[in-house]
Design an enzyme around this catalytic site. Structure first.
Site, PDB file in Angstrom:
ATOM      1  N   CYS A 105       0.887  -1.172   0.119  1.00  0.00           N
ATOM      2  CA  CYS A 105       0.255  -0.116   0.607  1.00  0.00           C
ATOM      3  C   CYS A 105       0.900   1.125  -0.093  1.00  0.00           C
ATOM      4  CB  CYS A 105      -0.827  -0.427   1.241  1.00  0.00           C
ATOM      5  SG  CYS A 105      -1.557   1.430   1.848  1.00  0.00           S
ATOM      6  N   GLU A 106       0.460   2.269  -1.244  1.00  0.00           N
ATOM      7  CA  GLU A 106       1.075   3.253  -0.915  1.00  0.00           C
ATOM      8  C   GLU A 106       1.405   4.627   0.264  1.00  0.00           C
ATOM      9  OE1 GLU A 106      -1.154   6.038  -4.306  1.00  0.00           O
ATOM     10  OE2 GLU A 106       0.819   5.021  -4.895  1.00  0.00           O
ATOM     11  N   HIS A 107       0.101   3.962   0.852  1.00  0.00           N
ATOM     12  CA  HIS A 107      -0.577   4.995   1.684  1.00  0.00           C
ATOM     13  C   HIS A 107       0.484   4.364   3.539  1.00  0.00           C
ATOM     14  CE1 HIS A 107      -4.147   5.426   0.008  1.00  0.00           C
ATOM     15  NE2 HIS A 107      -3.497   6.083  -1.252  1.00  0.00           N
ATOM     16  N   HIS A 108       0.311   2.944   3.217  1.00  0.00           N
ATOM     17  CA  HIS A 108       0.951   2.452   4.862  1.00  0.00           C
ATOM     18  C   HIS A 108       2.226   1.993   4.861  1.00  0.00           C
ATOM     19  CE1 HIS A 108      -2.937   4.029   6.281  1.00  0.00           C
ATOM     20  NE2 HIS A 108      -2.417   4.438   6.601  1.00  0.00           N
ATOM     21  N   GLN A 146      -4.856  -0.726  -4.852  1.00  0.00           N
ATOM     22  CA  GLN A 146      -5.167  -1.975  -5.717  1.00  0.00           C
ATOM     23  C   GLN A 146      -6.075  -1.216  -6.777  1.00  0.00           C
ATOM     24  OE1 GLN A 146      -8.011  -4.410  -4.190  1.00  0.00           O
ATOM     25  NE2 GLN A 146      -9.053  -5.018  -5.204  1.00  0.00           N
ATOM     26  N   HIS A 174      -5.912  -5.632   2.056  1.00  0.00           N
ATOM     27  CA  HIS A 174      -5.329  -4.806   2.296  1.00  0.00           C
ATOM     28  C   HIS A 174      -4.876  -4.936   4.005  1.00  0.00           C
ATOM     29  CE1 HIS A 174      -5.604  -3.173  -1.137  1.00  0.00           C
ATOM     30  NE2 HIS A 174      -6.794  -3.875  -1.526  1.00  0.00           N
ATOM     31  N   CYS A 176      -3.220  -2.924   5.055  1.00  0.00           N
ATOM     32  CA  CYS A 176      -3.707  -1.637   5.993  1.00  0.00           C
ATOM     33  C   CYS A 176      -4.849  -2.062   6.879  1.00  0.00           C
ATOM     34  CB  CYS A 176      -3.357  -0.726   5.381  1.00  0.00           C
ATOM     35  SG  CYS A 176      -4.498  -0.334   3.896  1.00  0.00           S
TER      36      CYS A 176
END
Length: 214
Positions: A105-108, A146, A174, A176
């Site tokens: 995940c590019e956020h976490h 995704q 996910h 996250c």
């Protein structure tokens, strides 16, 4: 099991569906700088990077990251560049399903684990089946959402092979959501992208979905 379904068409090209590389090596940190960053993170979480069990961790993490994110240095054009035209007149749907993958995940920067199902309608030529799985792998081995992976895989196959249409469905869990925040294990997300004939003929979408679940 909870599921969230998101549908994309090919009306807009998401970022990073083409070759990504570091063109300016001066802008890229060195291996030593990467390892130093890992030691900083270890201290930040309250660990001692000098204790025996962690002495080699920065080196191991840097080595692992070079593999986990190798997709930044791979090109879908190279993978899909070899095709075959001797197909005995076959022009029906080609489906490769249950392509296992993991991404981050590019956020976490925590794992996304799932399966991809990819189909296309040939227009006089086909590509080796393993190449379809390889395209999924290229985009999965980058920081991602995704939704982006789904569109990138479909758009790359459409752009490079130029088939009559492409269908992609990805289902994934996910971490996250499972490991942090709401902490809901077992929840899955479904995303789809359709191009060409799959957008024009709803019965093809239905057939694609049926073949996946059969």
């Amino acid at each position: 099991m909870d599921a969230r379904i998101i549908n994309h068409d090919n009306s807009s090209r998401l970022r990073a569906d083409k070759f990504v590389s570091v063109t300016d090596e001066q802008a890229r940190p060195s291996r030593e700088e990467a390892e130093a960053a890992v030691r900083t993170l270890l201290r930040w979480i309250g660990e001692d990077p000098e204790r025996e069990g962690l002495l080699d961790t920065p080196s191991r993490v840097a080595k692992a990251y070079s593999e986990l994110f190798s997709g930044y240095h791979e090109n879908p054009e190279d993978v899909l560049g070899t095709t075959f035209e001797e197909v005995a007149g076959y022009n029906d749907l080609v489906l490769v399903r249950d392509i296992s993958f993991f991404s981050h995940c590019e956020h976490h920067m925590v794992p996304i684990i799932g399966k991809a199902h990819v189909a296309y309608l040939p227009d006089g030529k086909v590509v080796g089946l393993s190449k379809i799985a390889r395209v999924v792998e290229i985009f999965a081995r980058r920081l991602q959402t995704q939704e982006s992976i789904t569109a990138q895989v479909a758009n790359s196959i459409q752009r490079i092979l130029k088939p009559r249409g492409v269908a992609v469905l990805i289902e994934a869990e996910h971490m996250c959501m499972a490991m942090r925040g709401i902490q809901k294990q077992g929840s899955s997300t479904l995303t789809t992208t359709f191009t060409g004939a799959f957008n024009e003929q709803p019965e093809l979408q239905a057939r694609f979905m049926t073949m996946i679940r059969t």
